[in-house]
Design an enzyme around this catalytic site. Structure first.
Site, PDB file in Angstrom:
ATOM      1  N   TYR A 208       3.436   5.228  15.728  1.00  8.09           N
ATOM      2  CA  TYR A 208       2.152   4.538  15.540  1.00  8.09           C
ATOM      3  C   TYR A 208       0.975   5.452  15.910  1.00  8.09           C
ATOM      4  CZ  TYR A 208      -1.273   0.715  15.842  1.00  8.09           C
ATOM      5  OH  TYR A 208      -2.368  -0.102  15.663  1.00  8.09           O
TER       6      TYR A 208
ATOM      7  N   ALA B 113       0.899   8.686  16.119  1.00  5.50           N
ATOM      8  CA  ALA B 113       0.807   9.817  15.173  1.00  5.50           C
ATOM      9  C   ALA B 113       0.182   9.354  13.854  1.00  5.50           C
ATOM     10  CB  ALA B 113       2.193  10.411  14.924  1.00  5.50           C
ATOM     11  N   SER B 114       0.550   8.155  13.402  1.00  3.92           N
ATOM     12  CA  SER B 114      -0.010   7.655  12.133  1.00  3.92           C
ATOM     13  C   SER B 114      -1.515   7.433  12.255  1.00  3.92           C
ATOM     14  CB  SER B 114       0.684   6.355  11.702  1.00  3.92           C
ATOM     15  OG  SER B 114       0.290   5.261  12.508  1.00  3.92           O
ATOM     16  N   LYS B 115      -1.948   6.901  13.398  1.00  6.63           N
ATOM     17  CA  LYS B 115      -3.377   6.605  13.572  1.00  6.63           C
ATOM     18  C   LYS B 115      -4.174   7.885  13.848  1.00  6.63           C
ATOM     19  CE  LYS B 115      -3.049   2.103  13.014  1.00  6.63           C
ATOM     20  NZ  LYS B 115      -3.615   1.421  11.851  1.00  6.63           N
TER      21      LYS B 115
ATOM     22  N   VAL C 170       0.822  -1.215   0.000  1.00  7.55           N
ATOM     23  CA  VAL C 170       0.000   0.000   0.000  1.00  7.55           C
ATOM     24  C   VAL C 170       0.855   1.264   0.000  1.00  7.55           C
ATOM     25  CG1 VAL C 170      -1.996  -1.101   1.103  1.00  7.55           C
ATOM     26  CG2 VAL C 170      -0.245  -0.007   2.534  1.00  7.55           C
TER      27      VAL C 170
ATOM     28  N   SER D 210      -6.777   3.344  15.618  1.00  5.94           N
ATOM     29  CA  SER D 210      -6.439   2.697  16.891  1.00  5.94           C
ATOM     30  C   SER D 210      -6.785   3.694  17.992  1.00  5.94           C
ATOM     31  CB  SER D 210      -4.941   2.387  16.943  1.00  5.94           C
ATOM     32  OG  SER D 210      -4.538   2.148  18.286  1.00  5.94           O
TER      33      SER D 210
ATOM     34  N   ILE E  80      -6.380  -6.047  20.699  1.00  5.79           N
ATOM     35  CA  ILE E  80      -7.028  -7.167  20.027  1.00  5.79           C
ATOM     36  C   ILE E  80      -6.027  -8.314  19.957  1.00  5.79           C
ATOM     37  CG2 ILE E  80      -8.252  -7.867  17.917  1.00  5.79           C
ATOM     38  CD1 ILE E  80      -9.536  -5.438  19.424  1.00  5.79           C
TER      39      ILE E  80
ATOM     40  N   ASN F 232      -6.867  -1.450   6.064  1.00  7.21           N
ATOM     41  CA  ASN F 232      -6.533  -2.192   7.280  1.00  7.21           C
ATOM     42  C   ASN F 232      -5.031  -2.425   7.460  1.00  7.21           C
ATOM     43  OD1 ASN F 232      -7.175  -4.352   9.476  1.00  7.21           O
ATOM     44  ND2 ASN F 232      -5.963  -5.452   7.952  1.00  7.21           N
TER      45      ASN F 232
HETATM   46  P1  NAI Z   1      -1.287  -8.003  11.418  1.00  6.30           P
HETATM   47  O1  NAI Z   1       0.151  -7.651  11.494  1.00  6.30           O
HETATM   48  O2  NAI Z   1      -1.742  -9.352  11.907  1.00  6.30           O
HETATM   49  O3  NAI Z   1      -1.821  -7.824   9.938  1.00  6.30           O
HETATM   50  C1  NAI Z   1      -1.473  -6.723   9.165  1.00  6.30           C
HETATM   51  C2  NAI Z   1      -1.345  -7.171   7.746  1.00  6.30           C
HETATM   52  O4  NAI Z   1      -0.991  -6.048   6.952  1.00  6.30           O
HETATM   53  C3  NAI Z   1      -0.256  -8.244   7.545  1.00  6.30           C
HETATM   54  O5  NAI Z   1      -0.801  -9.328   6.811  1.00  6.30           O
HETATM   55  C4  NAI Z   1       0.817  -7.501   6.745  1.00  6.30           C
HETATM   56  O6  NAI Z   1       1.504  -8.353   5.818  1.00  6.30           O
HETATM   57  C5  NAI Z   1      -0.022  -6.461   6.020  1.00  6.30           C
HETATM   58  N1  NAI Z   1       0.758  -5.300   5.609  1.00  6.30           N
HETATM   59  C6  NAI Z   1       1.626  -4.576   6.349  1.00  6.30           C
HETATM   60  N2  NAI Z   1       2.173  -3.602   5.613  1.00  6.30           N
HETATM   61  C7  NAI Z   1       1.632  -3.703   4.371  1.00  6.30           C
HETATM   62  C8  NAI Z   1       1.813  -2.982   3.156  1.00  6.30           C
HETATM   63  N3  NAI Z   1       2.658  -1.960   3.072  1.00  6.30           N
HETATM   64  N4  NAI Z   1       1.088  -3.362   2.079  1.00  6.30           N
HETATM   65  C9  NAI Z   1       0.238  -4.409   2.144  1.00  6.30           C
HETATM   66  N5  NAI Z   1       0.035  -5.134   3.274  1.00  6.30           N
HETATM   67  C10 NAI Z   1       0.732  -4.784   4.355  1.00  6.30           C
HETATM   68  O7  NAI Z   1      -2.057  -6.824  12.171  1.00  6.30           O
HETATM   69  P2  NAI Z   1      -3.477  -6.786  12.894  1.00  6.30           P
HETATM   70  O8  NAI Z   1      -3.248  -6.890  14.349  1.00  6.30           O
HETATM   71  O9  NAI Z   1      -4.442  -7.698  12.233  1.00  6.30           O
HETATM   72  O10 NAI Z   1      -3.875  -5.265  12.599  1.00  6.30           O
HETATM   73  C11 NAI Z   1      -4.624  -4.852  11.483  1.00  6.30           C
HETATM   74  C12 NAI Z   1      -4.879  -3.379  11.622  1.00  6.30           C
HETATM   75  O11 NAI Z   1      -5.537  -3.105  12.855  1.00  6.30           O
HETATM   76  C13 NAI Z   1      -3.611  -2.526  11.600  1.00  6.30           C
HETATM   77  O12 NAI Z   1      -3.851  -1.328  10.891  1.00  6.30           O
HETATM   78  C14 NAI Z   1      -3.387  -2.228  13.067  1.00  6.30           C
HETATM   79  O13 NAI Z   1      -2.658  -1.051  13.263  1.00  6.30           O
HETATM   80  C15 NAI Z   1      -4.813  -2.104  13.551  1.00  6.30           C
HETATM   81  N6  NAI Z   1      -4.944  -2.286  14.988  1.00  6.30           N
HETATM   82  C16 NAI Z   1      -4.594  -3.475  15.590  1.00  6.30           C
HETATM   83  C17 NAI Z   1      -4.727  -3.606  16.946  1.00  6.30           C
HETATM   84  C18 NAI Z   1      -4.375  -4.863  17.667  1.00  6.30           C
HETATM   85  O14 NAI Z   1      -4.488  -4.895  18.889  1.00  6.30           O
HETATM   86  N7  NAI Z   1      -3.972  -5.914  16.979  1.00  6.30           N
HETATM   87  C19 NAI Z   1      -5.222  -2.498  17.789  1.00  6.30           C
HETATM   88  C20 NAI Z   1      -5.536  -1.311  17.051  1.00  6.30           C
HETATM   89  C21 NAI Z   1      -5.416  -1.235  15.691  1.00  6.30           C
END
Ligand code: NAI
Length: 249
Positions: A157, A159-161, A66, A144, A190, A92
Protein backbone atom coordinates in the site's frame (compact mmCIF):
# COMPACT_ATOMS: atom_id res chain seq x y z
CA UNK A 1 -22.21 26.85 -7.39
CA UNK A 2 -18.58 27.03 -8.41
CA UNK A 3 -18.54 23.93 -10.67
CA UNK A 4 -21.75 24.48 -12.61
CA UNK A 5 -21.52 22.84 -16.04
CA UNK A 6 -18.28 20.99 -15.31
CA UNK A 7 -17.97 17.21 -15.68
CA UNK A 8 -16.21 15.20 -12.98
CA UNK A 9 -15.13 11.57 -13.44
CA UNK A 10 -14.53 9.88 -10.07
CA UNK A 11 -13.22 6.32 -9.74
CA UNK A 12 -14.08 4.05 -6.82
CA UNK A 13 -17.00 6.27 -5.86
CA UNK A 14 -19.54 3.48 -5.51
CA UNK A 15 -19.24 2.90 -1.78
CA UNK A 16 -22.59 4.32 -0.75
CA UNK A 17 -22.74 5.76 2.76
CA UNK A 18 -19.15 6.03 3.85
CA UNK A 19 -16.65 6.08 1.02
CA UNK A 20 -14.34 8.99 0.30
CA UNK A 21 -15.22 8.76 -3.42
CA UNK A 22 -18.93 8.99 -2.65
CA UNK A 23 -18.35 12.10 -0.48
CA UNK A 24 -16.38 13.72 -3.29
CA UNK A 25 -19.15 12.92 -5.79
CA UNK A 26 -21.82 14.43 -3.53
CA UNK A 27 -19.81 17.57 -2.70
CA UNK A 28 -18.91 18.26 -6.35
CA UNK A 29 -22.56 17.67 -7.32
CA UNK A 30 -23.61 20.18 -4.64
CA UNK A 31 -21.35 22.65 -6.43
CA UNK A 32 -23.14 21.98 -9.71
CA UNK A 33 -20.80 19.50 -11.42
CA UNK A 34 -22.19 16.66 -13.49
CA UNK A 35 -20.80 13.41 -12.15
CA UNK A 36 -19.55 10.15 -13.68
CA UNK A 37 -18.96 7.38 -11.14
CA UNK A 38 -16.88 4.28 -11.87
CA UNK A 39 -16.87 1.21 -9.65
CA UNK A 40 -16.80 -2.58 -9.78
CA UNK A 41 -20.49 -2.96 -9.09
CA UNK A 42 -22.96 -1.10 -11.30
CA UNK A 43 -25.70 -0.98 -8.61
CA UNK A 44 -23.28 0.58 -6.12
CA UNK A 45 -22.23 3.25 -8.63
CA UNK A 46 -25.90 3.76 -9.53
CA UNK A 47 -26.84 4.42 -5.88
CA UNK A 48 -24.31 7.25 -5.61
CA UNK A 49 -25.29 8.56 -9.06
CA UNK A 50 -28.87 8.73 -7.72
CA UNK A 51 -27.69 10.86 -4.80
CA UNK A 52 -26.01 13.24 -7.25
CA UNK A 53 -29.13 13.45 -9.44
CA UNK A 54 -31.21 14.32 -6.37
CA UNK A 55 -28.99 17.41 -6.08
CA UNK A 56 -30.10 18.56 -9.52
CA UNK A 57 -27.14 17.53 -11.69
CA UNK A 58 -26.74 14.82 -14.31
CA UNK A 59 -24.96 11.64 -13.25
CA UNK A 60 -23.67 8.54 -14.99
CA UNK A 61 -22.90 5.21 -13.28
CA UNK A 62 -20.15 3.16 -14.94
CA UNK A 63 -19.22 -0.43 -14.24
CA UNK A 64 -15.61 -1.46 -14.68
CA UNK A 65 -12.21 -1.95 -13.13
CA UNK A 66 -9.53 0.72 -13.24
CA UNK A 67 -7.00 -2.09 -13.61
CA UNK A 68 -8.27 -2.99 -17.08
CA UNK A 69 -7.18 -0.77 -20.00
CA UNK A 70 -10.21 -1.97 -21.95
CA UNK A 71 -12.61 -0.95 -19.18
CA UNK A 72 -10.88 2.40 -18.74
CA UNK A 73 -11.02 3.19 -22.48
CA UNK A 74 -14.69 2.19 -22.60
CA UNK A 75 -15.66 4.14 -19.47
CA UNK A 76 -13.82 7.27 -20.62
CA UNK A 77 -15.61 7.09 -23.94
CA UNK A 78 -18.99 6.65 -22.20
CA UNK A 79 -18.35 9.78 -20.11
CA UNK A 80 -17.41 11.73 -23.24
CA UNK A 81 -20.47 10.50 -25.13
CA UNK A 82 -22.79 11.65 -22.38
CA UNK A 83 -21.16 14.93 -21.31
CA UNK A 84 -18.96 15.77 -24.35
CA UNK A 85 -16.05 16.74 -22.10
CA UNK A 86 -14.21 15.77 -18.93
CA UNK A 87 -13.03 18.66 -16.77
CA UNK A 88 -12.11 16.79 -13.61
CA UNK A 89 -10.63 13.34 -12.93
CA UNK A 90 -10.36 12.02 -9.37
CA UNK A 91 -8.33 8.80 -9.16
CA UNK A 92 -9.84 7.56 -5.91
CA UNK A 93 -10.23 3.77 -6.37
CA UNK A 94 -7.96 1.98 -3.94
CA UNK A 95 -7.59 -1.21 -1.92
CA UNK A 96 -5.56 -2.52 1.01
CA UNK A 97 -4.15 -6.04 1.53
CA UNK A 98 -2.10 -5.58 4.71
CA UNK A 99 0.56 -8.04 5.76
CA UNK A 100 4.11 -7.94 7.12
CA UNK A 101 6.60 -7.74 4.26
CA UNK A 102 8.16 -11.17 4.80
CA UNK A 103 4.73 -12.81 4.75
CA UNK A 104 3.24 -10.80 1.90
CA UNK A 105 2.16 -12.93 -1.07
CA UNK A 106 2.98 -12.04 -4.67
CA UNK A 107 -0.74 -11.79 -5.28
CA UNK A 108 -1.34 -9.21 -2.52
CA UNK A 109 1.65 -7.17 -3.68
CA UNK A 110 0.47 -7.09 -7.29
CA UNK A 111 -3.23 -6.54 -6.54
CA UNK A 112 -2.55 -3.38 -4.53
CA UNK A 113 -0.02 -1.97 -7.02
CA UNK A 114 -2.36 -2.75 -9.93
CA UNK A 115 -5.35 -0.98 -8.40
CA UNK A 116 -3.76 1.96 -6.60
CA UNK A 117 -0.97 2.83 -9.03
CA UNK A 118 -1.55 1.20 -12.43
CA UNK A 119 -5.27 2.03 -12.21
CA UNK A 120 -4.49 5.73 -11.72
CA UNK A 121 -1.99 5.62 -14.59
CA UNK A 122 -4.49 4.01 -16.98
CA UNK A 123 -7.26 6.51 -16.12
CA UNK A 124 -4.90 9.47 -16.31
CA UNK A 125 -3.50 8.35 -19.69
CA UNK A 126 -6.98 8.06 -21.20
CA UNK A 127 -8.57 11.15 -19.67
CA UNK A 128 -5.47 13.31 -20.30
CA UNK A 129 -6.00 12.82 -24.06
CA UNK A 130 -9.43 14.41 -23.67
CA UNK A 131 -8.14 17.21 -21.43
CA UNK A 132 -5.25 18.00 -23.78
CA UNK A 133 -7.75 18.54 -26.61
CA UNK A 134 -9.81 20.80 -24.32
CA UNK A 135 -6.63 22.62 -23.22
CA UNK A 136 -7.77 22.48 -19.61
CA UNK A 137 -8.43 20.02 -16.83
CA UNK A 138 -7.89 19.08 -13.20
CA UNK A 139 -6.61 15.75 -11.95
CA UNK A 140 -6.56 14.76 -8.27
CA UNK A 141 -4.92 11.53 -7.11
CA UNK A 142 -5.98 9.97 -3.82
CA UNK A 143 -2.65 9.09 -2.19
CA UNK A 144 -2.11 8.50 1.54
CA UNK A 145 0.25 9.75 4.21
CA UNK A 146 1.53 6.15 4.24
CA UNK A 147 2.96 6.89 0.79
CA UNK A 148 4.97 9.69 2.40
CA UNK A 149 6.20 8.10 5.64
CA UNK A 150 5.67 4.33 5.12
CA UNK A 151 3.85 2.01 7.50
CA UNK A 152 4.72 -1.39 8.96
CA UNK A 153 2.40 -4.01 7.48
CA UNK A 154 1.67 -1.94 4.38
CA UNK A 155 4.65 -2.46 2.06
CA UNK A 156 2.35 -2.85 -0.94
CA UNK A 157 0.00 0.00 0.00
CA UNK A 158 2.66 2.54 0.97
CA UNK A 159 4.72 1.72 -2.14
CA UNK A 160 1.62 2.15 -4.33
CA UNK A 161 0.78 5.52 -2.76
CA UNK A 162 4.40 6.70 -2.87
CA UNK A 163 4.40 5.74 -6.55
CA UNK A 164 1.16 7.63 -7.02
CA UNK A 165 2.76 10.76 -5.54
CA UNK A 166 5.65 10.44 -8.02
CA UNK A 167 3.14 9.89 -10.83
CA UNK A 168 1.32 13.05 -9.71
CA UNK A 169 4.48 15.15 -9.95
CA UNK A 170 5.50 13.74 -13.34
CA UNK A 171 2.00 14.21 -14.75
CA UNK A 172 1.96 17.78 -13.44
CA UNK A 173 5.26 18.47 -15.22
CA UNK A 174 4.09 16.92 -18.50
CA UNK A 175 0.65 18.47 -18.59
CA UNK A 176 1.16 21.91 -17.03
CA UNK A 177 1.68 23.60 -20.39
CA UNK A 178 -1.58 22.05 -21.59
CA UNK A 179 -3.56 23.88 -18.92
CA UNK A 180 -3.95 20.81 -16.73
CA UNK A 181 -3.29 20.94 -12.98
CA UNK A 182 -2.41 17.67 -11.25
CA UNK A 183 -2.27 17.30 -7.48
CA UNK A 184 -2.51 14.61 -4.81
CA UNK A 185 -4.38 14.45 -1.55
CA UNK A 186 -2.81 12.34 1.19
CA UNK A 187 -5.40 11.41 3.82
CA UNK A 188 -4.36 10.07 7.21
CA UNK A 189 -6.93 7.95 9.08
CA UNK A 190 -10.42 8.55 7.73
CA UNK A 191 -13.58 6.89 9.08
CA UNK A 192 -14.52 4.53 6.25
CA UNK A 193 -15.02 0.80 5.74
CA UNK A 194 -11.25 0.59 5.10
CA UNK A 195 -10.38 1.81 8.62
CA UNK A 196 -13.36 0.07 10.29
CA UNK A 197 -11.60 -3.18 9.46
CA UNK A 198 -8.62 -2.16 11.65
CA UNK A 199 -8.43 -3.80 15.12
CA UNK A 200 -9.89 -1.52 17.85
CA UNK A 201 -6.60 -1.21 19.78
CA UNK A 202 -4.75 -0.16 16.60
CA UNK A 203 -7.42 2.51 15.91
CA UNK A 204 -7.18 3.84 19.48
CA UNK A 205 -3.38 3.98 19.25
CA UNK A 206 -3.52 5.92 15.99
CA UNK A 207 -6.17 8.37 17.27
CA UNK A 208 -3.91 9.22 20.20
CA UNK A 209 -1.20 10.39 17.80
CA UNK A 210 -3.38 12.84 15.86
CA UNK A 211 -2.90 16.47 17.00
CA UNK A 212 -6.51 17.35 16.10
CA UNK A 213 -7.52 14.38 18.29
CA UNK A 214 -9.98 12.63 15.98
CA UNK A 215 -10.13 10.47 12.90
CA UNK A 216 -11.00 12.35 9.73
CA UNK A 217 -14.30 12.11 7.89
CA UNK A 218 -14.74 11.51 4.16
CA UNK A 219 -16.09 15.08 3.99
CA UNK A 220 -12.79 16.43 5.41
CA UNK A 221 -11.07 14.88 2.38
CA UNK A 222 -13.75 15.88 -0.12
CA UNK A 223 -13.46 19.57 0.83
CA UNK A 224 -9.75 19.59 -0.06
CA UNK A 225 -10.53 17.87 -3.37
CA UNK A 226 -13.12 20.60 -4.03
CA UNK A 227 -10.40 23.22 -3.48
CA UNK A 228 -8.07 21.39 -5.90
CA UNK A 229 -10.62 21.11 -8.71
CA UNK A 230 -11.92 24.68 -8.47
CA UNK A 231 -10.77 28.17 -9.42
CA UNK A 232 -9.25 28.91 -5.99
CA UNK A 233 -6.32 26.57 -6.74
CA UNK A 234 -5.62 27.64 -10.33
CA UNK A 235 -1.89 28.23 -9.62
CA UNK A 236 -1.37 25.01 -7.64
CA UNK A 237 0.07 21.93 -9.36
CA UNK A 238 2.32 18.97 -8.50
CA UNK A 239 1.51 19.25 -4.80
CA UNK A 240 0.61 16.72 -2.14
CA UNK A 241 -1.81 18.00 0.50
CA UNK A 242 -2.00 15.94 3.68
CA UNK A 243 -5.49 15.71 5.18
CA UNK A 244 -4.60 13.96 8.40
CA UNK A 245 -5.34 16.17 11.41
CA UNK A 246 -1.62 16.89 11.69
CA UNK A 247 -0.50 13.23 11.97
CA UNK A 248 2.40 13.77 9.57
CA UNK A 249 4.20 17.10 9.57
P1 NAI B 1 -13.47 2.18 0.12
O1 NAI B 1 -12.97 0.78 0.13
O2 NAI B 1 -14.62 2.56 1.00
O3 NAI B 1 -13.83 2.62 -1.36
C1 NAI B 1 -13.01 2.31 -2.44
C2 NAI B 1 -13.88 2.05 -3.62
O4 NAI B 1 -13.05 1.73 -4.73
C3 NAI B 1 -14.86 0.87 -3.41
O5 NAI B 1 -16.17 1.28 -3.77
C4 NAI B 1 -14.32 -0.20 -4.37
O6 NAI B 1 -15.35 -1.01 -4.94
C5 NAI B 1 -13.65 0.67 -5.43
N1 NAI B 1 -12.62 -0.05 -6.17
C6 NAI B 1 -11.62 -0.81 -5.68
N2 NAI B 1 -10.89 -1.33 -6.67
C7 NAI B 1 -11.44 -0.88 -7.83
C8 NAI B 1 -11.14 -1.09 -9.21
N3 NAI B 1 -10.12 -1.86 -9.59
N4 NAI B 1 -11.91 -0.47 -10.13
C9 NAI B 1 -12.96 0.30 -9.75
N5 NAI B 1 -13.29 0.52 -8.46
C10 NAI B 1 -12.54 -0.07 -7.53
O7 NAI B 1 -12.18 3.09 0.41
P2 NAI B 1 -12.05 4.55 1.02
O8 NAI B 1 -11.65 4.42 2.44
O9 NAI B 1 -13.21 5.40 0.66
O10 NAI B 1 -10.75 5.04 0.22
C11 NAI B 1 -10.80 5.74 -1.00
C12 NAI B 1 -9.39 6.12 -1.36
O11 NAI B 1 -8.79 6.88 -0.31
C13 NAI B 1 -8.47 4.92 -1.61
O12 NAI B 1 -7.60 5.20 -2.69
C14 NAI B 1 -7.69 4.82 -0.32
O13 NAI B 1 -6.45 4.20 -0.49
C15 NAI B 1 -7.56 6.28 0.04
N6 NAI B 1 -7.27 6.50 1.45
C16 NAI B 1 -8.16 6.10 2.42
C17 NAI B 1 -7.86 6.32 3.74
C18 NAI B 1 -8.77 5.92 4.85
O14 NAI B 1 -8.41 6.11 6.01
N7 NAI B 1 -9.95 5.39 4.56
C19 NAI B 1 -6.59 6.95 4.15
C20 NAI B 1 -5.74 7.30 3.05
C21 NAI B 1 -6.10 7.10 1.75
Amino acid sequence: MSLKGKTAFITGAGRAGKGIGRSIAVLLAQQGANIAIADFVKEAAEAVAGEARALGVEALALQGSVTSSEDVVRMTSEVQQKFEKIDILVNNAGIVRDQLLVRMSDEDWHAVLETNLTGAFLCTREVAKVMIRQREGRIVNMASVMGVVGNAGQANYSASKGGLIALTKTTAKELGRRGINVNAVAPGFIQTVMTEEMPEDARAKVSGQIPLDRLGTPEDVARVVLFLVGELSSYVTGQVINVDGGLVM
